[in-house]
Design an enzyme around this catalytic site. Structure first.
Site, PDB file in Angstrom:
ATOM      1  N   SER A 146       0.870  -1.191   0.167  1.00 51.66           N
ATOM      2  CA  SER A 146      -0.068  -0.149  -0.012  1.00 51.66           C
ATOM      3  C   SER A 146       0.709   1.193  -0.063  1.00 51.66           C
ATOM      4  O   SER A 146       1.892   1.290   0.532  1.00 51.66           O
ATOM      5  CB  SER A 146      -0.832  -0.048   1.067  1.00 51.66           C
ATOM      6  OG  SER A 146      -1.422   1.285   1.299  1.00 51.66           O
ATOM      7  N   TYR A 159      -1.588  -0.346   9.848  1.00 52.57           N
ATOM      8  CA  TYR A 159      -1.740  -0.546   8.765  1.00 52.57           C
ATOM      9  C   TYR A 159      -0.386  -0.274   7.878  1.00 52.57           C
ATOM     10  O   TYR A 159       0.243  -1.163   7.314  1.00 52.57           O
ATOM     11  CB  TYR A 159      -2.678  -0.150   8.141  1.00 52.57           C
ATOM     12  CG  TYR A 159      -2.938  -0.235   6.850  1.00 52.57           C
ATOM     13  CD1 TYR A 159      -3.450  -1.760   6.249  1.00 52.57           C
ATOM     14  CD2 TYR A 159      -3.060   0.737   5.679  1.00 52.57           C
ATOM     15  CE1 TYR A 159      -3.706  -1.900   4.990  1.00 52.57           C
ATOM     16  CE2 TYR A 159      -3.092   0.435   4.485  1.00 52.57           C
ATOM     17  CZ  TYR A 159      -3.420  -0.937   4.103  1.00 52.57           C
ATOM     18  OH  TYR A 159      -3.674  -1.104   2.676  1.00 52.57           O
ATOM     19  N   LYS A 163       2.715  -2.766   6.120  1.00 53.06           N
ATOM     20  CA  LYS A 163       2.876  -2.677   4.671  1.00 53.06           C
ATOM     21  C   LYS A 163       3.919  -2.141   4.103  1.00 53.06           C
ATOM     22  O   LYS A 163       4.416  -2.834   3.062  1.00 53.06           O
ATOM     23  CB  LYS A 163       1.436  -1.674   3.868  1.00 53.06           C
ATOM     24  CG  LYS A 163      -0.039  -2.316   3.912  1.00 53.06           C
ATOM     25  CD  LYS A 163      -0.064  -3.603   3.145  1.00 53.06           C
ATOM     26  CE  LYS A 163      -1.335  -4.089   3.058  1.00 53.06           C
ATOM     27  NZ  LYS A 163      -1.326  -5.242   2.317  1.00 53.06           N
TER      28      LYS A 163
END
Length: 263
Positions: A146, A159, A163
């Protein structure tokens, strides 16, 4: 013909998180390029729908409903694919995701869960697939990372950290597995999947996100699927250890959660 380099005729692919969104679009694109596909996600009904679409292309599909937050379940897909289709040529580690949460609401356990779901599962399937990929002679792995693995924004601590780890895992795995197996990643921006359903269906929020994106639109799952096809095929045969940014030109998040300064 140059377009022949994008074909995946008679290859076998494993795609995680394949019930909807990027995973579903990627699984179908792989079949359209000529591959048989093993699809896995939690919901059997979603997988069956994609498998029916794959059957319509004339390629084979094998559905494996599983909770892929468990690395052991992810690893088991390798032998299942080899048993079903006799080989593995392509692995797409797409399963992942973590809800946004402020730093002080991010427990150590939450951070570890994010890492396991986004990185450990990818490693489990990757390592279990290596013997089969070596046997195929033309193995390719693509990890779905991401934009939040390289830019900053409030609420993305767990997150984004996971990532970012997946992106560097890609580079390190490519070094370990070269020259026999290529490993690359796609760092995606905002894509119209179920995770963005609230935004996509809210004209005001959608306009805010699109106006903050240089290409002035939210991505489509097929934008990511097309990149995966390139990376898995002979078209991308001289590419390994790279993280392709498919994000509409973003250099910062295009959605602000409005988290206030600490006081």
């Amino acid at each position: 013909m140059i377009l022949d380099r994008f074909l995946l005729t008679d290859k076998v692919a494993v795609v995680t998180g394949a019930g909807r969104g990027i995973g579903a679009a990627t699984a179908l694109a792989l079949a359209e390029a000529g591959a048989d596909v093993v699809l896995s996600a939690r919901t059997a009904e979603q997988l069956d729908k994609i498998a029916d679409q794959i059957a319509g292309t004339g390629r084979g599909a094998h559905v494996v409903p599983a909770d892929l937050s468990d690395p052991a379940a992810a690893a088991a897909l390798a032998d299942t694919a080899a048993e079903q289709f006799g080989r593995i040529d392509i692995v797409v580690n797409n399963v992942g995701g973590t809800l946004p949460r402020p730093l002080l609401d991010t427990s150590t356990e939450f951070l570890e869960d994010a890492f396991r779901f986004n990185v450990s599962t990818a490693h489990a399937l990757t390592s279990a697939s290596v013997p089969h990929l070596l046997a195929s002679g033309d193995g390719s792995i693509v990890n779905i990372s991401s934009i939040m693995g390289r830019v900053t924004g409030r609420g993305f601590l767990a997150y984004g950290t996971a990532k970012a780890a997946l992106a560097h895992y890609t580079r390190l795995a490519a070094t370990d597995l070269s020259p026999k197996i290529r490993v690359n990643a796609v760092a995606v921006g905002s894509v119209a999947t179920s995770a963005l359903e609230v935004v996509v269906n809210n004209p005001e929020l959608r306009e805010r996100m699109e106006s903050a994106t240089p290409l002035r639109r939210i991505g489509d799952p097929d934008d990511i699927a097309a990149t995966v096809i390139y990376l898995c095929s002979r078209a991308g045969g001289y590419v390994t250890g790279k993280v392709f940014e498919v994000d509409g030109g973003l250099e910062a998040p295009n959605l602000d959660f409005g988290l206030a300064d600490l006081t």
